[in-house]
Structure formats: C-alpha cells, structure tokens
Design a protein around this motif. Structure first.
Motif, mmCIF file in Angstrom:
data_model
loop_
_atom_site.group_PDB
_atom_site.id
_atom_site.type_symbol
_atom_site.label_atom_id
_atom_site.label_comp_id
_atom_site.label_asym_id
_atom_site.label_seq_id
_atom_site.Cartn_x
_atom_site.Cartn_y
_atom_site.Cartn_z
ATOM 1 N N TRP A 63 34.798 54.243 40.935
ATOM 2 C CA TRP A 63 35.076 53.518 42.166
ATOM 3 C C TRP A 63 36.553 53.618 42.489
ATOM 4 O O TRP A 63 37.394 53.665 41.601
ATOM 5 C CB TRP A 63 34.736 52.037 42.027
ATOM 6 N N GLN A 64 36.864 53.620 43.758
ATOM 7 C CA GLN A 64 38.257 53.583 44.188
ATOM 8 C C GLN A 64 38.507 52.201 44.767
ATOM 9 O O GLN A 64 38.060 51.894 45.876
ATOM 10 C CB GLN A 64 38.534 54.666 45.225
ATOM 11 N N VAL A 65 39.169 51.368 43.972
ATOM 12 C CA VAL A 65 39.459 49.989 44.352
ATOM 13 C C VAL A 65 40.961 49.756 44.268
ATOM 14 O O VAL A 65 41.682 50.527 43.641
ATOM 15 C CB VAL A 65 38.705 48.983 43.440
ATOM 16 N N LYS A 66 41.423 48.660 44.876
ATOM 17 C CA LYS A 66 42.866 48.430 44.905
ATOM 18 C C LYS A 66 43.402 47.890 43.591
ATOM 19 O O LYS A 66 44.562 48.114 43.252
ATOM 20 C CB LYS A 66 43.246 47.520 46.071
ATOM 21 N N ASP A 67 42.560 47.174 42.814
ATOM 22 C CA ASP A 67 43.029 46.622 41.542
ATOM 23 C C ASP A 67 41.845 46.177 40.689
ATOM 24 O O ASP A 67 40.686 46.256 41.117
ATOM 25 C CB ASP A 67 44.006 45.465 41.781
ATOM 26 N N MET A 68 42.143 45.697 39.490
ATOM 27 C CA MET A 68 41.102 45.273 38.559
ATOM 28 C C MET A 68 40.308 44.085 39.104
ATOM 29 O O MET A 68 39.101 43.979 38.868
ATOM 30 C CB MET A 68 41.719 44.925 37.202
ATOM 31 N N ASP A 69 40.955 43.203 39.844
ATOM 32 C CA ASP A 69 40.234 42.057 40.412
ATOM 33 C C ASP A 69 39.118 42.505 41.352
ATOM 34 O O ASP A 69 38.016 41.954 41.341
ATOM 35 C CB ASP A 69 41.192 41.112 41.147
ATOM 36 N N GLU A 70 39.396 43.533 42.159
ATOM 37 C CA GLU A 70 38.360 44.041 43.058
ATOM 38 C C GLU A 70 37.226 44.685 42.258
ATOM 39 O O GLU A 70 36.048 44.496 42.562
ATOM 40 C CB GLU A 70 38.932 45.037 44.066
ATOM 41 N N ALA A 71 37.580 45.434 41.217
ATOM 42 C CA ALA A 71 36.547 46.046 40.372
ATOM 43 C C ALA A 71 35.680 44.968 39.727
ATOM 44 O O ALA A 71 34.449 45.079 39.699
ATOM 45 C CB ALA A 71 37.189 46.921 39.299
#
Length: 138
Positions: free
Chosen positions: A81-89
């Motif tokens: 996945w391409q997410v902005k940070d670990m919180d989004e993941a």
C-alpha cells in the motif's frame, strides 16, 4: 508492506463456506483500497509442496521442500500500500477482514535517506528510475 499470516491454510480445492465468504470479504476490501488510491499490489502465496525454504549457515546452503509443518505461522499473502504514514496503514488494517487466528504485520519499506550511510551523497541525489525505482530503494 502488509503480511497476512495464518496458522494453517485449508484445502483450497474444496473451500468451506466460511473460507469462500472470507475470500469475498477480502476481495471487497481490496476494491476499497483500489478506490482510495492506496493499493499498489497484492497476492496470495502458495505454502504447500510448491514452497521452498533456503537456509544458509555460513558455509552451506540447504533447500527444504514445503510444506513446513514446523511453522507456527505461514505467510498467506501480502499487500503493498502507498500510505502517508504508519497511522494510515494501521487504520486500513483495522478495517481489514480477518478470521480467527489471523496475524497481520506491517513492515515499512526503507527509503533512500534511511540508508544514507551505505551510499554516497551523489547516489542519494540521483534516485533510481525505471522498475527498480518504484518501491523502496532496492
């Protein structure tokens, strides 16, 4: 990268109704990831007789044929996945369908700046292109 782990994988040639529904739920979730622009890639992994495990003890390379009955967990699949940070993941994983005994691991890719001690400043300034430059720094 998100790894889905399970204690064991059932007989995929004769899935139970629960396994069919779990697959459908994961397919629906993957569509949500695609629609949100987060999805990069995913695949289920064969863990039976087609699998191989290689170990190296410093002098000898050993190849072991699967399945690996001594394993307590097997990696059943992965997603990138391409997410902005670990919180989004984490937020996405918490929405992910899971079955009893499931384990999910989230492992971020290294970025070039994470490995600065291994490359010259010139190499850092010239990112790799093409297929090799799409994910991480490999």
């Amino acid at each position: 990268m998100v790894f889905a782990k399970v204690a064991e994988i059932g007989d995929l040639s004769a899935p139970t109704p629960e396994e069919v529904e779990a697959f459908a739920a994961m397919d629906r979730f993957t569509e949500e990831l695609v629609e949100a622009g987060v999805f990069v890639a995913a695949a289920g992994l064969k863990t039976g007789a087609e699998a191989k495990r290689l170990t190296y003890d410093g002098t000898e390379l050993a190849v072991v044929d699967g399945p690996f009955s001594e394993s307590k967990e097997v990696v059943a699949g992965f997603s990138i996945w391409q997410v902005k940070d670990m919180d989004e993941a984490l937020a996405w994983v918490k929405r992910s369908p899971m079955t009893a005994g499931s384990v999910v691991e989230i492992l971020p890719f290294y970025e070039a700046e994470d490995l600065a001690q291994f490359v010259t400043p010139e190499e850092l300034a010239a990112p790799r292109g093409g297929e090799r430059g799409k994910l991480g720094v490999a």
